[in-house]
Design an enzyme around this catalytic site. Structure first.
Site, PDB file in Angstrom:
ATOM      1  N   HIS A 236       0.778  -1.316   0.096  1.00 44.03           N
ATOM      2  CA  HIS A 236       0.370   0.188  -0.194  1.00 44.03           C
ATOM      3  C   HIS A 236       0.359   1.216   0.112  1.00 44.03           C
ATOM      4  CE1 HIS A 236       1.166   0.781   3.984  1.00 44.03           C
ATOM      5  NE2 HIS A 236       0.444  -0.630   4.243  1.00 44.03           N
TER       6      HIS A 236
ATOM      7  N   CYS B 163       3.424  -4.649   6.502  1.00 43.10           N
ATOM      8  CA  CYS B 163       2.853  -4.646   5.627  1.00 43.10           C
ATOM      9  C   CYS B 163       4.391  -3.756   4.028  1.00 43.10           C
ATOM     10  CB  CYS B 163       1.582  -3.528   5.491  1.00 43.10           C
ATOM     11  SG  CYS B 163       0.259  -4.018   5.700  1.00 43.10           S
TER      12      CYS B 163
END
Length: 296
Positions: A256, A272
């Site tokens: 992301h 992440c």
């Protein structure tokens, strides 16, 4: 090795069936020994001849000392202008005249192919954002080496060999770099941020199982930037919790954007993979559901 033999002449009396060292001259020599003079002699003469013959036989049978074989150069690539050879962990680049124009150090000795690319602009793949005047892509078992040929051969980039003709993403945590491939060709590499601790970002091969566009500034929040691509991470690969159902559904670990651009290039996330917002927007449009993601 040069072997020099010194000829030594002895007067030897040979009598059949036994050797006699008497005082009288003996003429009972065999036909084989007629080339020798048969005179009376002491036993040391015969011993000296036998020893000399033994040394000659030893040196002739042993031959010259073994030399280390010269390194063998294996041809990797050839066209009208250049030839590439591999020798141990070196790639030797030669011009059309056969003279070496460069020796390049590589980390492997097995190669599966090579291709030459000339006059590639920045907006064309492979390597979006990089122009190439004249280069050779050398595909090794582990890595691909981009060799710039002029003004002199040099390696300008090394990246992982995806070993597939499908779309793929490779993440290298130690370098904080993401590589995106289309049909086995590197499209572009992106700087990223990964987990604050090494085990935060799971290692292994996963797939993109969901994609969500977030209008920046709206829900869920700006922490994730404008795009999210969820990774299906099985329970045994999730080192941050046990049986967290979000991981295999692609709701816990993902690729992301970020509202912290200064974190890119660092180990800064909760697990992440963060990209700059402009990069995640670009990558998002190129990646389809089911794309394989290998995290190393």
């Amino acid at each position: 090795m040069r072997l020099i033999l010194f000829s030594v002449s002895y007067d030897v009396e040979i009598i059949s069936p036994h050797i006699s060292f008497g005082s009288e001259k003996n003429t009972n020599c065999s036909k084989f020994d007629r080339r020798l003079r048969c005179y009376e002699k002491n036993p040391l003469a015969v011993l000296s001849i036998l020893l000399s013959l033994g040394l000659v036989i030893f040196f002739l049978s042993s031959g010259s000392p073994q030399r280390k074989p010269l390194p063998v150069q294996k041809l990797l690539y050839r066209d009208n202008d250049y030839s590439l050879y591999v020798q141990d962990n070196q790639v030797v680049v030669k011009g059309s005249d056969g003279e070496s124009s460069g020796v390049l150090q590589v980390s492997e000795s097995r190669f599966t192919g090579a291709s030459r690319i000339k006059n590639k602009p920045k907006d064309k793949i492979p390597l979006l954002g990089i122009s190439l005047a004249d280069s050779i892509f050398l595909q090794g078992d582990k890595y691909v080496y981009v060799i710039n040929l002029r003004p002199e051969p040099r390696i300008i980039m090394t990246y992982p060999n995806p070993k597939t003709r499908k779309h793929k993403i490779i993440v290298q945590k130690d370098q904080n770099v993401l590589y995106f491939y289309q049909q086995g060709t590197l499209v572009k590499k992106y700087p990223i941020a990964t987990g604050k601790k090494d085990f935060y970002t799971p290692e292994g091969t996963f797939k993109i199982v969901n994609k969500t566009p977030y209008p920046q500034g709206k829900e869920p929040d700006t922490l994730l930037g404008p795009r999210w691509m969820g990774l299906s991470v099985p329970y045994q690969k999730d080192k941050r919790a046990e049986n967290d159902s979000r991981a295999p559904r692609g709701m816990k670990y993902g690729i992301h954007g970020t509202n912290e651009p200064a974190s890119i290039g660092k180990h800064a996330s909760g697990g992440c993979i963060r990209l700059n917002n402009k990069d995640i927007a670009e990558l998002y449009d190129r990646v389809s559901l089911g794309t394989e993601v290998e995290i190393r």
